[in-house]
Design a protein around this motif. Structure first.
Motif, PDB file in Angstrom:
ATOM      1  N   HIS A 147       0.426  -1.123  -0.188  1.00  0.00           N
ATOM      2  CA  HIS A 147      -0.084   0.138  -0.149  1.00  0.00           C
ATOM      3  C   HIS A 147       0.981   1.233   0.042  1.00  0.00           C
ATOM      4  CE1 HIS A 147      -3.575   2.561   1.227  1.00  0.00           C
ATOM      5  NE2 HIS A 147      -2.127   2.762   2.026  1.00  0.00           N
ATOM      6  N   THR A 148       0.362   2.181  -0.584  1.00  0.00           N
ATOM      7  CA  THR A 148       1.225   3.419  -1.138  1.00  0.00           C
ATOM      8  C   THR A 148       0.471   4.316  -0.236  1.00  0.00           C
ATOM      9  OG1 THR A 148       1.856   2.901  -3.036  1.00  0.00           O
ATOM     10  CG2 THR A 148       2.100   5.450  -2.963  1.00  0.00           C
ATOM     11  N   MET A 149       0.698   4.635   1.076  1.00  0.00           N
ATOM     12  CA  MET A 149       0.737   6.146   1.841  1.00  0.00           C
ATOM     13  C   MET A 149       0.341   7.349   1.255  1.00  0.00           C
ATOM     14  SD  MET A 149       1.345   4.492   5.252  1.00  0.00           S
ATOM     15  CE  MET A 149       0.156   3.402   7.181  1.00  0.00           C
ATOM     16  N   THR A 150       1.885   7.839   0.433  1.00  0.00           N
ATOM     17  CA  THR A 150       1.965   8.800  -0.073  1.00  0.00           C
ATOM     18  C   THR A 150       3.044   8.677  -0.944  1.00  0.00           C
ATOM     19  OG1 THR A 150       1.308  10.978  -0.207  1.00  0.00           O
ATOM     20  CG2 THR A 150       2.717   9.754   1.680  1.00  0.00           C
ATOM     21  N   LEU A 181      -0.960   9.014  10.842  1.00  0.00           N
ATOM     22  CA  LEU A 181      -2.519   8.741  11.020  1.00  0.00           C
ATOM     23  C   LEU A 181      -2.268   8.952   9.711  1.00  0.00           C
ATOM     24  CD1 LEU A 181      -3.108   8.826  14.516  1.00  0.00           C
ATOM     25  CD2 LEU A 181      -0.119   9.454  14.007  1.00  0.00           C
ATOM     26  N   THR A 182      -4.468   8.282   9.775  1.00  0.00           N
ATOM     27  CA  THR A 182      -3.974   8.172   8.298  1.00  0.00           C
ATOM     28  C   THR A 182      -5.997   8.404   8.303  1.00  0.00           C
ATOM     29  OG1 THR A 182      -4.684   5.712   8.517  1.00  0.00           O
ATOM     30  CG2 THR A 182      -2.214   6.621   7.993  1.00  0.00           C
ATOM     31  N   MET A 183      -5.699   9.119   6.639  1.00  0.00           N
ATOM     32  CA  MET A 183      -7.623   8.860   6.681  1.00  0.00           C
ATOM     33  C   MET A 183      -7.667   7.906   5.319  1.00  0.00           C
ATOM     34  SD  MET A 183      -8.912  13.056   6.750  1.00  0.00           S
ATOM     35  CE  MET A 183      -9.034  13.347   7.969  1.00  0.00           C
ATOM     36  N   ASN A 184      -8.194   6.588   5.191  1.00  0.00           N
ATOM     37  CA  ASN A 184      -8.618   5.357   4.296  1.00  0.00           C
ATOM     38  C   ASN A 184      -6.764   4.889   3.694  1.00  0.00           C
ATOM     39  OD1 ASN A 184     -11.002   6.062   4.486  1.00  0.00           O
ATOM     40  ND2 ASN A 184     -11.671   7.107   3.108  1.00  0.00           N
ATOM     41  N   SER A 185      -6.390   5.102   5.360  1.00  0.00           N
ATOM     42  CA  SER A 185      -5.034   4.576   4.784  1.00  0.00           C
ATOM     43  C   SER A 185      -4.525   5.257   4.198  1.00  0.00           C
ATOM     44  CB  SER A 185      -5.116   2.832   4.556  1.00  0.00           C
ATOM     45  OG  SER A 185      -5.855   2.211   5.153  1.00  0.00           O
ATOM     46  N   LYS A 186      -4.268   6.876   4.252  1.00  0.00           N
ATOM     47  CA  LYS A 186      -3.662   7.773   3.210  1.00  0.00           C
ATOM     48  C   LYS A 186      -3.663   8.409   4.334  1.00  0.00           C
ATOM     49  CE  LYS A 186      -3.541   5.663  -1.232  1.00  0.00           C
ATOM     50  NZ  LYS A 186      -2.119   5.481  -1.897  1.00  0.00           N
ATOM     51  N   VAL A 187      -2.127   9.504   4.445  1.00  0.00           N
ATOM     52  CA  VAL A 187      -1.142  10.358   4.523  1.00  0.00           C
ATOM     53  C   VAL A 187      -1.415  11.523   3.833  1.00  0.00           C
ATOM     54  CG1 VAL A 187      -0.336   9.094   6.408  1.00  0.00           C
ATOM     55  CG2 VAL A 187       1.060   9.907   4.545  1.00  0.00           C
ATOM     56  N   HIS A 223      -6.398  -4.035  -0.962  1.00  0.00           N
ATOM     57  CA  HIS A 223      -6.506  -2.458  -0.772  1.00  0.00           C
ATOM     58  C   HIS A 223      -6.875  -2.412   1.185  1.00  0.00           C
ATOM     59  CE1 HIS A 223      -8.387   1.457  -1.240  1.00  0.00           C
ATOM     60  NE2 HIS A 223      -7.325   1.796  -2.320  1.00  0.00           N
ATOM     61  N   THR A 224      -6.263  -1.253   0.823  1.00  0.00           N
ATOM     62  CA  THR A 224      -6.789  -0.997   2.437  1.00  0.00           C
ATOM     63  C   THR A 224      -7.418   0.397   2.653  1.00  0.00           C
ATOM     64  OG1 THR A 224      -6.059  -0.678   4.756  1.00  0.00           O
ATOM     65  CG2 THR A 224      -4.312  -0.567   3.101  1.00  0.00           C
TER      66      THR A 224
END
Lengths: 470, 453
Positions: free
Chosen positions: B73-76, B218-224, B89-90
């Protein structure tokens, strides 16, 4: 090593102004050495030349001094240090002068006794001076003559043995110089690293002061860092002392002033990629050992002494001569023979002692062969182990420690670690470099031991029991 | 919102593992691309950076298929993390259904560990509650379990493993369930955002699931942020944001700029209108849901973020000691002889560091696979935000769901340096900067004092 000893001592006695330099070009490390010399050491040192590619060079004192000056003009590499030591070291020259003493004693022992002249003059009567008689005889000690060849052989063997001993001493000396040089350069290198470690500690201390003044470090945190920095300085003191001590030791061997204007390279060379050949080490160490040669010659000398003693036991004090009797104008001549009546064998206990000495020499030879073999095994192991360790440091540990600093800097940039952790990583890196110097030193010492063994020396591991008996 | 690249990935995953679930069913394609639906009938929920599905209907039962599996998964950009999720997906797909429907969910375990799935907030039969060991046997790797229950009411719910929770939720296993009412709602834009937290040390690529306190991502829908998709709405839209907190330890006060909203529901059900009151920050406890609703009547780019301040920083660390107030040039002078590339962090805080070149990967080397703590180029300079942060973009006219870019401010509506004329006009006197305050002398205990007293 020559297989046969010289029967006659060299005619040209050593004269102080005359200087012979024997230059040893060591095949493995191309070391060169020069010594005062006129003591018939050539065969032994040239013998080592089979593996060390020796050359002999004659120098007078002026040339010697000029050569030393030339050598001192640049930082002394190991080879140059060796040359300076052999040219300069008075202790070594004193040791070598012992050869002359021993040669003199041995030659004295081999000298023939002079013939004895006896003469008598008689006057027959006080009133007739015409009546007189003259009797004269000349006698030679035949026993001494018969034992002459054996004594000459004993003397010659003894002289050769002393030369072999001297050659061994030179080998030991060169080994001592090599070790001292390696120790000194390693100590300097360690000192440089300790200075860098200290610089890292002081940087941490100074940074701590800045942080403290800014209100970002508490007193206890500050003083912990300052205390650590102060403790790190102890290692620097020790390194400074060691470097000075090693310089003293090398200066002593080179006969140079400690505070003189001479220097050595700043660091030891990297270990070579491959080890030198070690398969034939034991065989060559035995073959080239001056000590074994010395013991062999000593054994031959004892054998000659036994022969000599046997002659003296069998034919005690046999004297032959000519006697002339001139009386009243008439001359009469005839042989004379004299001898001691051999009721007692006065050489017996001397021969017993010589035979005991022969037994002792046999044991000493066996012991020394064992010692050489053991030394070969130890040097082989040390060489392999130290090479592995030094290579491990240079190829694994140091690059990794450097990488740690790089990565810690990245983490610092990412604000996940603090400045003192970063400085700590740098200090650990420097400490690893300092440890690497120890590993490097161990390798080059092992390499010097290898050279020493290959040239016929043994490890300096204290006198063996056989040597103690000798 | 799902961009074209992510959508292709998702489609590929769906074909590989769950093709039936996602390719059959009403409006699947539309929800998958989070197409804008004004006043959908019935509602469509948008999962920013994710996707939603109605599954498919089989004999009157809505059927879903979840495949629990490892995902990369790419967080950003710059931060790729080995995680666990659903259907590639996460978070997993947002499952949408209608109140009163019966749903059947197949769960295939392709994880290296056993698992079970809990339908958080829904009144299910006890045997369908998904608590490993308590209400069901474990789902071993390779096994497929089915769950079936009726959805008694509308609402926003979540699903997550109830087996080795610290590991499995800590690895990213979570998803939302949105149950729509039968009757259409007066909602123009409906978003679902799952709040969560992970421990991903800078330079690593796998969450530390043994961490209990110190979460740095800390993520929103596993994204930063800046990887979080903006919430694009049209002016005067009735907007609903469903906030779900699956964090391991943290509650999140989520703050919306430029608008007031009402908290209209929790996972327990709708809040009666008479009990609602206006807010700009809603505290979402862990394990809870808050639906907020507002009218997007204020055009602009509005920050929407957690107000726990270190939750809006990426891969927050704890450099010790702090650097604020430290003379950077003096430290540089001391340290750079030892470490030439060293550059001291800003003496004026992290923003100072930022403006001094920190977090500029070109200027300052950063750990591999890490994301700057706070920096994103904005229209007026670096945006000193990260983590649980996104932007609600309110525009007069929304063409599609693509990011409309930075807001173009009307003239004279952007704060700027005051001019001398302005200061004089309004009688403002700017005082001189304060002199540096000397540090107080530390109190030293003098034993002699004790004797005197």
């Amino acid at each position: 090593m020559p297989s046969s000893a010289r029967l006659l001592p060299p005619k040209d006695l050593w004269k102080p102004p005359a200087v012979l330099a024997v230059v040893l070009l060591t095949a493995a490390c191309t070391s060169q050495a020069a010594v005062h010399h006129d003591r018939g050491l050539d065969p032994y040192l040239q013998g080592t030349a089979e593996i060390e590619e020796a050359q002999t060079v004659w120098l007078d004192d002026d040339e010697r001094r000029a050569q030393v000056d030339d050598l001192l003009a640049e930082p002394l590499g190991m080879d140059q240090a060796l040359q300076v030591a052999l040219l300069n070291n008075a202790g070594l020259q004193a040791d070598l002068a012992g050869i002359d003493i021993r040669q003199g004693i041995l030659r004295q022992d081999a000298t023939l006794a002079n013939p004895e002249l006896h003469s008598e003059f008689y006057v027959i009567g006080p009133d007739s001076w015409d009546l007189y008689r003259v009797e004269a005889s000349v006698e030679f000690d035949l026993t001494d003559l018969l034992a002459r060849a054996s004594r000459l052989r004993a003397a010659s063997d003894g002289i050769e043995a002393s030369r072999a001993q001297a050659a061994g001493r030179i080998l030991d000396f060169t080994d001592e110089v090599r070790r001292a040089w390696i120790d000194y350069v390693a100590a300097r290198q360690s000192l440089e690293h300790q200075q860098q470690i200290q610089q890292a500690s002081e940087a941490a201390a100074e940074t701590a002061r800045i942080y403290h003044e800014s209100g970002n470090l508490a007193d206890d945190e500050l003083y912990q860092i300052l205390a650590f920095s102060a403790e790190a300085r102890q290692a620097l003191f020790h390194a400074e002392d060691t470097a000075e001590d090693r310089r003293n030791a090398l200066a002593l061997l080179l006969s140079l002033p400690v505070d003189g204007n001479w220097s050595a390279p700043a660091q030891l060379a990297q270990p070579p990629e491959d080890l030198p050949p070690i398969q034939q080490l034991e065989e060559q160490a035995v073959e080239h050992s001056p000590r074994l040669e010395q013991l062999e010659l000593e054994g031959q000398r004892q054998q000659a002494l036994v022969t000599s003693s046997r002659w003296q036991g069998l034919v005690p004090a046999l004297r032959l001569g000519v006697i002339a009797d001139w009386r009243a104008g008439e001359l009469e001549m005839g042989p004379t023979v004299g001898m001691a009546i051999p009721l007692f064998d006065r050489q017996r206990y001397e021969r017993d002692a010589i035979r005991a000495r022969q037994v002792q020499l046999d044991f000493q030879r066996d012991h020394h062969v064992h010692r050489v073999r053991t030394s070969s095994a130890r040097v082989t192991r040390r060489l392999r182990q130290s090479h592995r360790l030094a290579t491990h440091y240079s190829e694994e540990i140091l690059p990794l420690r450097e990488r740690v600093v790089e990565e810690m800097l990245r983490q610092y940039n990412a604000m996940t670690i603090g400045i003192f952790e970063l400085l700590d990583a740098r200090r650990t890196h420097l400490e690893a470099r300092s440890d690497y110097v120890d590993a490097l030193r161990d390798f080059w010492i092992a390499r010097a031991e290898y050279e020493h063994l290959l040239a016929g020396g043994t490890l300096d591991d204290g006198p063996g029991v056989g040597d103690a008996a000798h | 919102m799902v961009n074209r690249r992510d959508f292709l990935k998702i489609s590929a995953a769906a074909v590989a593992g769950t093709s039936l679930s996602f390719r059959v069913g009403r409006a699947e394609a539309e929800t998958g691309t989070s197409a804008r639906r004004r006043n959908p009938n019935p509602g469509q929920v948008v999962t920013p950076n994710g996707f939603s599905t109605f599954g498919r209907e089989v004999d009157g039962v809505r059927v879903f298929h979840l495949v629990a599996e490892p995902v990369m998964h790419t967080m950003t950009d710059g931060l790729d993390v080995h995680m666990w999720g659903f259907n590639g997906h996460t978070p997993g797909p947002t499952l949408e259904a209608f109140a009163g429907e019966t749903i059947r969910i197949y769960v295939t375990n392709h994880l290296p560990a056993p698992t079970s799935i809990h339908w958080h907030g829904i009144e299910v039969p006890n045997g369908m509650d998904g608590v490993n060991g308590l209400t069901q046997p474990i789902i071993e790797p390779g096994e497929t379990f089915w769950y079936e229950f009726e959805l008694p009411r509308r609402g926003t719910f979540m699903y997550h493993p109830h087996s080795d929770e610290m590991t499995q939720i800590g690895m990213g296993m979570m998803g939302a369930i949105v149950v729509h009412p039968r009757q259409p709602e007066d909602i123009d834009r409906d978003f679902v955002i799952i709040l969560s937290e992970f421990a991903v040390r800078s330079g690593r690529s796998r969450p530390d699931t043994t961490e209990m306190v110190d979460f740095n991502t800390l993520t929103m829908n596993s994204k930063v942020f800046p990887g979080t998709d903006p919430l694009v709405v049209q002016r005067d839209d009735q907007v609903r944001i469903r906030l779900i907190n699956v964090s391991q330890m943290s509650h999140h006060p989520i703050h919306l700029h430029g608008h007031a909203f009402h908290i209209t529901a929790t996972e327990g059900g709708p809040i009666p209108e008479g009990a609602q009151w206006p807010e700009t920050t809603v505290l979402v406890p862990t394990g809870a849901v808050r639906e907020i609703t507002f009218i997007a009547d204020n055009p602009g780019d509005w920050a929407f973020h957690c107000h726990m301040l270190h939750h809006i920083m990426n891969q927050m660390g704890h450099p010790d000691p702090p650097t604020v107030g430290v003379d950077a040039s003096a430290v540089n002078e001391v340290v750079q002889p030892l470490i030439p590339e060293f550059m001291h962090m800003g003496e004026a805080g992290m923003a100072g560091a930022l403006h001094n070149g920190h977090h500029d990967h070109a200027a300052m080397p950063m750990p591999r696979n890490s994301v700057a703590m706070q920096t994103t180029p904005g229209p007026f300079g670096p945006i000193e935000m990260g983590g649980m942060f996104t932007i609600v973009k309110v525009r007069d006219q929304v063409i599609d769901d693509e990011d409309p870019g930075w807001y173009e401010h009307p003239d004279d509506t952007v704060a700027r340096a005051a001019t001398d004329q302005q200061l004089e006009r309004d009688g403002i006197e700017v005082p001189e900067p304060p002199e540096e305050v000397d540090e107080p002398e530390p109190h030293r205990h003098d034993p002699q004092d004790q004797h005197d007293h």
